[in-house]
Design a protein around this motif. Structure first.
Motif, mmCIF file in Angstrom:
data_model
loop_
_atom_site.group_PDB
_atom_site.id
_atom_site.type_symbol
_atom_site.label_atom_id
_atom_site.label_comp_id
_atom_site.label_asym_id
_atom_site.label_seq_id
_atom_site.Cartn_x
_atom_site.Cartn_y
_atom_site.Cartn_z
ATOM 1 N N TYR A 1 0.837 -1.208 0.000
ATOM 2 C CA TYR A 1 0.000 0.000 0.000
ATOM 3 C C TYR A 1 0.871 1.258 0.000
ATOM 4 C CZ TYR A 1 -3.131 3.581 1.922
ATOM 5 O OH TYR A 1 -3.833 4.734 2.138
ATOM 6 N N LEU A 2 1.911 1.263 0.834
ATOM 7 C CA LEU A 2 2.785 2.439 0.930
ATOM 8 C C LEU A 2 3.551 2.674 -0.370
ATOM 9 C CD1 LEU A 2 4.162 2.018 4.563
ATOM 10 C CD2 LEU A 2 2.573 3.777 3.756
ATOM 11 N N ILE A 3 4.001 1.594 -1.002
ATOM 12 C CA ILE A 3 4.708 1.749 -2.280
ATOM 13 C C ILE A 3 3.742 2.281 -3.338
ATOM 14 C CG2 ILE A 3 5.901 0.522 -4.148
ATOM 15 C CD1 ILE A 3 6.973 -1.410 -2.040
ATOM 16 N N GLY A 4 2.518 1.767 -3.346
ATOM 17 C CA GLY A 4 1.534 2.254 -4.293
ATOM 18 C C GLY A 4 1.229 3.721 -4.107
ATOM 19 N N LYS A 5 1.089 4.133 -2.862
ATOM 20 C CA LYS A 5 0.809 5.538 -2.587
ATOM 21 C C LYS A 5 2.019 6.419 -2.890
ATOM 22 C CE LYS A 5 -3.432 5.103 -1.523
ATOM 23 N NZ LYS A 5 -4.432 5.665 -2.454
ATOM 24 N N LEU A 6 3.211 5.852 -2.740
ATOM 25 C CA LEU A 6 4.429 6.587 -3.102
ATOM 26 C C LEU A 6 4.448 6.856 -4.605
ATOM 27 C CD1 LEU A 6 7.204 7.707 -2.199
ATOM 28 C CD2 LEU A 6 8.145 5.428 -2.607
ATOM 29 N N LEU A 7 4.017 5.883 -5.388
ATOM 30 C CA LEU A 7 3.950 6.058 -6.837
ATOM 31 C C LEU A 7 2.925 7.112 -7.226
ATOM 32 C CD1 LEU A 7 4.100 2.421 -8.271
ATOM 33 C CD2 LEU A 7 5.798 4.216 -8.563
ATOM 34 N N THR B 1 4.487 14.458 0.610
ATOM 35 C CA THR B 1 3.778 13.175 0.714
ATOM 36 C C THR B 1 4.685 12.026 0.315
ATOM 37 O OG1 THR B 1 1.686 14.272 0.193
ATOM 38 C CG2 THR B 1 1.739 11.881 -0.008
ATOM 39 N N LYS B 2 5.470 12.221 -0.740
ATOM 40 C CA LYS B 2 6.429 11.205 -1.160
ATOM 41 C C LYS B 2 7.442 10.929 -0.043
ATOM 42 C CE LYS B 2 6.548 11.654 -6.210
ATOM 43 N NZ LYS B 2 6.452 10.220 -6.511
ATOM 44 N N LEU B 3 7.925 12.001 0.569
ATOM 45 C CA LEU B 3 8.915 11.856 1.635
ATOM 46 C C LEU B 3 8.322 11.118 2.821
ATOM 47 C CD1 LEU B 3 11.691 12.478 2.843
ATOM 48 C CD2 LEU B 3 10.777 14.689 3.631
ATOM 49 N N LEU B 4 7.086 11.442 3.172
ATOM 50 C CA LEU B 4 6.431 10.790 4.308
ATOM 51 C C LEU B 4 6.254 9.297 4.051
ATOM 52 C CD1 LEU B 4 5.144 11.294 7.072
ATOM 53 C CD2 LEU B 4 2.966 11.684 5.906
ATOM 54 N N ASN B 5 5.825 8.935 2.845
ATOM 55 C CA ASN B 5 5.668 7.521 2.503
ATOM 56 C C ASN B 5 6.997 6.802 2.523
ATOM 57 O OD1 ASN B 5 2.846 6.494 1.553
ATOM 58 N ND2 ASN B 5 2.964 8.583 0.788
ATOM 59 N N ALA B 6 8.036 7.464 2.007
ATOM 60 C CA ALA B 6 9.366 6.859 1.987
ATOM 61 C C ALA B 6 9.880 6.629 3.408
ATOM 62 C CB ALA B 6 10.335 7.745 1.209
ATOM 63 N N ILE B 7 9.617 7.576 4.294
ATOM 64 C CA ILE B 7 10.056 7.440 5.688
ATOM 65 C C ILE B 7 9.355 6.254 6.348
ATOM 66 C CG2 ILE B 7 9.948 8.508 7.975
ATOM 67 C CD1 ILE B 7 10.421 11.214 6.590
ATOM 68 N N PHE B 8 8.044 6.139 6.138
ATOM 69 C CA PHE B 8 7.295 5.007 6.697
ATOM 70 C C PHE B 8 7.871 3.678 6.203
ATOM 71 C CE2 PHE B 8 3.483 7.836 7.548
ATOM 72 C CZ PHE B 8 3.527 7.659 8.926
ATOM 73 N N LEU B 9 8.188 3.611 4.912
ATOM 74 C CA LEU B 9 8.726 2.371 4.344
ATOM 75 C C LEU B 9 10.058 2.007 4.973
ATOM 76 C CD1 LEU B 9 7.812 2.837 0.574
ATOM 77 C CD2 LEU B 9 7.139 0.911 2.011
ATOM 78 N N VAL B 10 10.934 3.002 5.117
ATOM 79 C CA VAL B 10 12.267 2.733 5.678
ATOM 80 C C VAL B 10 12.180 2.371 7.154
ATOM 81 C CG1 VAL B 10 14.487 3.775 6.253
ATOM 82 C CG2 VAL B 10 13.465 4.193 4.014
ATOM 83 N N VAL B 11 11.354 3.107 7.907
ATOM 84 C CA VAL B 11 11.255 2.879 9.351
ATOM 85 C C VAL B 11 10.650 1.519 9.656
ATOM 86 C CG1 VAL B 11 10.102 3.630 11.462
ATOM 87 C CG2 VAL B 11 11.171 5.323 9.959
ATOM 88 N N PHE B 12 9.578 1.164 8.966
ATOM 89 C CA PHE B 12 8.852 -0.060 9.308
ATOM 90 C C PHE B 12 9.329 -1.296 8.540
ATOM 91 C CE2 PHE B 12 5.772 3.260 10.535
ATOM 92 C CZ PHE B 12 5.547 2.868 11.852
ATOM 93 N N PHE B 13 9.935 -1.079 7.358
ATOM 94 C CA PHE B 13 10.303 -2.239 6.551
ATOM 95 C C PHE B 13 11.772 -2.267 6.140
ATOM 96 C CE2 PHE B 13 5.781 -1.366 5.831
ATOM 97 C CZ PHE B 13 5.240 -2.563 6.244
ATOM 98 N N GLY B 14 12.482 -1.148 6.285
ATOM 99 C CA GLY B 14 13.889 -1.123 5.949
ATOM 100 C C GLY B 14 14.123 -1.449 4.490
ATOM 101 N N LYS B 15 15.304 -1.995 4.205
ATOM 102 C CA LYS B 15 15.646 -2.351 2.829
ATOM 103 C C LYS B 15 15.834 -3.850 2.668
ATOM 104 C CE LYS B 15 17.902 2.081 1.819
ATOM 105 N NZ LYS B 15 19.142 2.742 1.345
ATOM 106 N N SER B 16 15.394 -4.602 3.656
ATOM 107 C CA SER B 16 15.605 -6.049 3.609
ATOM 108 C C SER B 16 14.612 -6.712 2.663
ATOM 109 C CB SER B 16 15.440 -6.651 5.000
ATOM 110 O OG SER B 16 14.089 -6.626 5.391
ATOM 111 N N LEU B 17 14.888 -7.977 2.357
ATOM 112 C CA LEU B 17 13.987 -8.773 1.519
ATOM 113 C C LEU B 17 13.234 -9.786 2.368
ATOM 114 C CD1 LEU B 17 16.325 -9.424 -1.555
ATOM 115 C CD2 LEU B 17 14.446 -7.777 -1.386
#
Length: 254
Positions: free
Chosen positions: A215-221, A228-244
């Motif tokens: 959902y966050l990636i979709g809203k970032l797009l 708004t882009k920055l806020l979505n990016a921050i949420f993604l990094v904080v809650f999901f990081g860059k891991s797989l």
């Protein structure tokens, strides 16, 4: 009687279970295949690139066939004519991705026209997954009917396979009931419902995490505002990081 419903993102049965309707992204998905009779030479891995408000990716199917996808906002002015003609869809998509590497542009340009599809992307909101019951009696949903999500993580199909394993495992534990036929049927229904409830409980947090990240990636797009882009990016990094970790999940043995 046990009914396992897998009727997709536009599930009719999910309405009967009182699930909230799926929602629509403003992003559309363009998908297709490109054939290479002499071999494509690509490594056996998924390549995904994101730029501005678009995602472009490819995945080899075998030595001669490549699956590709483009997630982009589709101008409403193109809806009436272009969206119904595969050749025009492909041409409009090529024009929209010219800033991506030439290799990716060529894959789409050389795509098999008959395989090209344009799809409006739908999703079930994460908060609806958190509250939904997904079961009524011995009727239950799985796959996209349960957790429709955007394709931005590439985990929709994987999550459906996980559903099948977890549901089968829980149901299998309830199939060794003995006794008279009348008692057996009554007890079996209770135990099957209990197995379905365990399945929902086991899957809920996994699906919540996947759907939230998607959902966050979709809203970032879709976002047009830099804040708004920055806020979505921050949420993604904080809650999901860059891991797989989302792709390394183990749902257990069947």
């Amino acid at each position: 009687m046990v009914v396992i419903v897998c009727d997709g993102v536009n599930s009719i049965v999910s309405e009967l279970l009182d699930l909230k309707p799926t929602r629509v992204y403003s992003t559309w998905g363009v998908r297709g295949f490109t054939s290479y009779p002499s071999g494509h030479g690509f490594s056996n891995e998924v390549i995904r690139m994101m730029r501005d408000n678009m995602i472009v990716g490819r995945m080899p199917v075998d030595d001669n066939l490549v699956y590709w996808f483009v997630a982009r906002q589709w101008p409403s002015s193109d809806d009436s004519r272009v969206s119904k003609e595969p050749e025009l869809i492909k041409r409009a998509t090529v024009e929209s991705i010219m800033d991506f590497p030439t290799e990716m542009v060529e894959i789409v340009k050389n795509g098999d026209t008959e395989s090209v599809t344009l799809t409006k992307l739908r999703y079930r909101a994460p908060w609806d997954l958190l509250r939904g019951s997904f079961r009524k009696g011995t009727v239950i949903v799985a796959g996209d009917a349960m957790h429709a999500m955007g394709p931005f993580l590439g985990q929709g199909g994987s999550a459906a396979l996980e559903d099948a394993i977890v549901l089968a495992r829980n149901l299998a534990q309830e199939l060794c009931i003995t006794g008279s036929k009348g008692i057996e049927q009554r007890i079996m229904q209770v135990r099957v419902e209990a197995a379905m409830d365990r399945y929902v409980k086991e899957r809920r947090m996994r699906l919540l995490m996947l759907s939230t990240q998607t959902y966050l990636i979709g809203k970032l797009l879709e976002a047009t505002s830099p804040s708004t882009k920055l806020l979505n990016a921050i949420f993604l990094v904080v809650f999901f990081g860059k891991s797989l970790s989302h792709a390394q999940y183990n749902c257990g043995r069947l």
